[in-house]
Design an enzyme around this catalytic site. Structure first.
Site, PDB file in Angstrom:
ATOM      1  N   TYR A 144       8.523   6.123  -1.050  1.00  0.00           N
ATOM      2  CA  TYR A 144       9.965   5.871  -0.901  1.00  0.00           C
ATOM      3  C   TYR A 144      10.806   7.082  -1.303  1.00  0.00           C
ATOM      4  O   TYR A 144      11.962   7.196  -0.922  1.00  0.00           O
ATOM      5  CB  TYR A 144      10.398   4.663  -1.738  1.00  0.00           C
ATOM      6  CG  TYR A 144       9.820   3.347  -1.264  1.00  0.00           C
ATOM      7  CD1 TYR A 144       9.161   3.248  -0.057  1.00  0.00           C
ATOM      8  CD2 TYR A 144       9.933   2.210  -2.036  1.00  0.00           C
ATOM      9  CE1 TYR A 144       8.621   2.050   0.374  1.00  0.00           C
ATOM     10  CE2 TYR A 144       9.395   0.999  -1.609  1.00  0.00           C
ATOM     11  CZ  TYR A 144       8.743   0.933  -0.399  1.00  0.00           C
ATOM     12  OH  TYR A 144       8.205  -0.252   0.021  1.00  0.00           O
ATOM     13  N   LYS A 195      -5.346   2.104  -3.451  1.00  0.00           N
ATOM     14  CA  LYS A 195      -6.151   2.276  -2.233  1.00  0.00           C
ATOM     15  C   LYS A 195      -6.901   3.588  -2.438  1.00  0.00           C
ATOM     16  O   LYS A 195      -6.799   4.532  -1.637  1.00  0.00           O
ATOM     17  CB  LYS A 195      -5.199   2.297  -1.017  1.00  0.00           C
ATOM     18  CG  LYS A 195      -5.873   2.257   0.323  1.00  0.00           C
ATOM     19  CD  LYS A 195      -6.436   0.900   0.687  1.00  0.00           C
ATOM     20  CE  LYS A 195      -7.131   0.971   2.029  1.00  0.00           C
ATOM     21  NZ  LYS A 195      -7.930  -0.228   2.321  1.00  0.00           N
ATOM     22  N   ASP A 227      -5.680  -4.137  -0.036  1.00  0.00           N
ATOM     23  CA  ASP A 227      -5.943  -5.102   1.031  1.00  0.00           C
ATOM     24  C   ASP A 227      -6.675  -6.322   0.478  1.00  0.00           C
ATOM     25  O   ASP A 227      -6.363  -7.470   0.814  1.00  0.00           O
ATOM     26  CB  ASP A 227      -6.723  -4.455   2.203  1.00  0.00           C
ATOM     27  CG  ASP A 227      -7.834  -3.522   1.748  1.00  0.00           C
ATOM     28  OD1 ASP A 227      -7.873  -3.171   0.544  1.00  0.00           O
ATOM     29  OD2 ASP A 227      -8.674  -3.145   2.582  1.00  0.00           O
ATOM     30  N   ASP A 251       6.046  -3.569  -3.644  1.00  0.00           N
ATOM     31  CA  ASP A 251       7.116  -4.135  -2.815  1.00  0.00           C
ATOM     32  C   ASP A 251       6.544  -5.282  -1.976  1.00  0.00           C
ATOM     33  O   ASP A 251       7.102  -6.388  -1.922  1.00  0.00           O
ATOM     34  CB  ASP A 251       7.644  -3.002  -1.905  1.00  0.00           C
ATOM     35  CG  ASP A 251       8.908  -3.384  -1.168  1.00  0.00           C
ATOM     36  OD1 ASP A 251       9.385  -4.523  -1.358  1.00  0.00           O
ATOM     37  OD2 ASP A 251       9.428  -2.553  -0.404  1.00  0.00           O
ATOM     38  N   ASP A 255       6.562  -9.714  -2.923  1.00  0.00           N
ATOM     39  CA  ASP A 255       7.163 -10.693  -2.011  1.00  0.00           C
ATOM     40  C   ASP A 255       6.126 -11.733  -1.582  1.00  0.00           C
ATOM     41  O   ASP A 255       6.435 -12.919  -1.465  1.00  0.00           O
ATOM     42  CB  ASP A 255       7.746 -10.006  -0.768  1.00  0.00           C
ATOM     43  CG  ASP A 255       9.219  -9.660  -0.975  1.00  0.00           C
ATOM     44  OD1 ASP A 255       9.642  -9.600  -2.152  1.00  0.00           O
ATOM     45  OD2 ASP A 255       9.939  -9.471   0.016  1.00  0.00           O
TER      46      ASP A 255
END
Ligand code: NAD
Length: 364
Positions: A144, A195, A227, A251, A255
Site C-alpha cells: 500500500y 507467503k 492462502d 486487510d 474482513d
C-alpha cells in the site's frame, strides 16, 4: 500505563455516531464512578460535522485534542450529504489524518462469537461456536505504501501497473512485539501469516517474527501461508487465538473474519500507535438508520472495553464490560440488526441501558 487521570478524546462524528457514542460513554462513566478511576472526556468534531463547522474534516483543534489524549474514541464519519465534496475534504479524510498523525501502526480486530448470536453467522453453528480471534494487522507498510508504484506506458505503447511489496526489519519487529504482548494477555498462541514460499518481503517477515519470538518463550509461535489461513478461517475458525499479518493480507483476512460472526454492529476495533490509540466500531455511519434510535451500540461499547485493556491497563474492567454485553444478549435484548424470534426488540438507548444495568450488577 497506569495512572489515575486518563484523558479521552471523544469524536462522535456523523450519522449514527452520536447515538452509539452516547451509549459507550454511559458505560465508561459507570467504570469511572464505581472504580474511582478519573476519566476526563473532551469532545471534538471530525468528519462531515467538522466540515460543516470549519470547512475541513479534521480541524486543528480536534487533531491537537487527539494528540494530547491517552486514547481516542470515535463513532463513525461520512454520509450522502458530503459525497459530492472534493476528496481532500471528504469526511473519511479525517480518519486518514488521525491515523497518520497519531502514528498508528497496528490494527486490532477481535472476532468473538457470542453463543446467543450463532444463528447470525452464514456458517454452521458448530463451526462458529467458540470463536475468539484477535487479528493484528500491520498498517503502515507493505504494497500500500511501497515505491515504485503507478501505471506507466511502456515502449510498446501498452500500460503497465506496478506496486512494490516492501517491509523493513524495524517495521516487522515493531508489530511482532505488539502481537506477542497481546498473545501474552490471551491463550498464548500466536500465528504469523505470510507467503514466505513465494514473496521475499514475507520471507523476511517470517525470519524477524521468529527472531522476536525468542524473547517470548512462553508464547507458542506458528506460521501459516495466507492462502491456507483464508481456508482455515472458514473450515475451523475456533483453532485461532492471535493472528499477526501484513497490511495487505490483514486487510483481506480481517474482513473475511468479520463475516464469521455475521453482524457488523457487533465488531469493535483498536488502532495502536506508540503513544496513543484510536478505538472505533468497524462499521460506518449507517446514514440509512441514523437518528432513529435503532442502531446497535454494542460494537462501540466493545471498543470501549478494548480501550480499557490496551490503553488504560484496566483488563479486569474490560472483561466486565464484555461479560455485561454477553449477559445482555443472554437476557434476550436485541437491536433490529441482530433480532431473532422470541427476543426483546430494543432501541439503541435501551440496549445501552441494559448493558449498563448488567455492568453495575457485575461490579457490585
Ligand atoms: P455502514 O457500515 O455505515 O453500513 C452498512 C450497513 O450496515 C447499513 O445497512 C447499515 O444500516 C448497517 N449498520 C452499520 N452499522 C450498524 C449498527 N451499528 N447497527 C445496525 N446496523 C448497522 O457502511 P456504508 O453504508 O458503506 O457507509 C456509510 C457511510 O459510512 C459512508 O459515508 C462511508 O464512507 C462511511 N464509513 C465510515 C467508516 C468509519 O467512520 N470508520 C467506515 C466505513 C464506512
Amino acid at each position: 500505563m497506569k495512572k489515575d487521570n486518563f484523558k479521552i478524546a471523544v469524536f462522535a462524528g456523523d450519522g449514527i455516531g452520536p447515538e452509539i457514542i452516547k451509549e459507550a460513554l454511559k458505560i465508561l462513566k459507570i467504570i469511572s464512578d464505581k472504580k474511582k478511576i478519573k476519566l476526563q472526556f473532551k469532545e471534538g468534531l471530525v468528519g462531515g460535522s467538522a466540515y460543516d463547522h470549519f470547512g475541513v474534516p479534521l480541524p486543528d483543534s480536534s487533531l491537537k485534542l487527539a494528540l494530547k489524549s491517552d486514547a481516542v474514541l470515535l463513532g463513525a464519519v461520512g454520509g450522502p450529504k458530503w459525497e459530492s465534496l472534493d476528496y481532500s475534504v471528504r469526511p473519511e479524510r479525517a480518519l486518514l489524518g488521525l491515523r497518520s498523525n497519531l502514528g498508528i501502526f497496528a490494527n486490532l480486530r477481535p472476532v468473538v462469537a457470542f453463543d446467543e448470536l450463532l444463528d447470525a453467522s452464514p456458517l454452521k453453528k458448530n463451526i462458529v461456536r467458540g470463536i475468539d480471534i484477535m487479528i493484528v494487522r500491520e498498517l503502515t507498510g507493505d504494497v500500500y505504501f511501497g515505491k515504485p508504484r503507478g501505471v506507466k506506458k511502456g515502449k510498446d505503447g501498452k500500460r503497465r501497473g506496478v506496486n512494490t511489496m516492501v517491509y523493513t526489519e524495524d517495521e516487522i519487529r515493531r508489530i511482532a512485539v505488539r502481537a506477542f504482548e497481546i498473545a501474552r494477555t490471551r491463550k498464548k498462541n500466536l500465528l504469523s501469516v505470510d507467503k514466505a514460499n513465494i514473496l521475499e518481503s514475507t520471507e523476511l517477515w517470517r525470519d524477524v517474527v521468529t527472531e522476536v519470538g525468542q524473547s517470548y518463550p512462553d508464547i507458542t509461535l506458528k506460521h501459516m501461508y495466507v492462502d491456507n489461513c483464508a481456508l482455515q478461517l472458514i473450515r475451523d475458525p475456533a483453532q485461532f487465538d492471535v493472528i499477526v499479518t501484513t497490511n495487505l493480507f490483514g486487510d483481506i483476512l480481517s474482513d473475511e473474519a468479520a463475516m464469521l460472526t455475521g453482524s457488523i454492529g457487533m465488531l469493535p476495533s483498536a488502532s495502536l500507535g506508540d503513544k496513543t490509540a484510536l478505538y472505533e466500531p468497524i462499521h460506518g455511519s449507517a446514514p440509512d438508520i441514523a437518528g432513529k434510535n435503532i442502531a446497535n451500540p454494542l460494537a462501540t461499547i466493545l471498543s470501549v472495553a478494548l480501550m480499557l485493556r490496551y490503553s488504560l491497563s484496566l483488563p479486569r474492567e474490560a472483561s466486565l464490560i464484555e461479560k455485561a454485553v454477553g449477559e445482555t444478549l443472554k437476557a434476550g435484548f436485541r437491536t433490529r440488526d441482530i433480532f431473532q424470534k422470541n427476543k426483546k426488540l430494543v432501541g439503541t438507548e435501551e440496549m445501552g441501558d441494559a448493558v449498563a444495568k448488567k455492568l453495575r450488577k457485575l461490579i457490585n
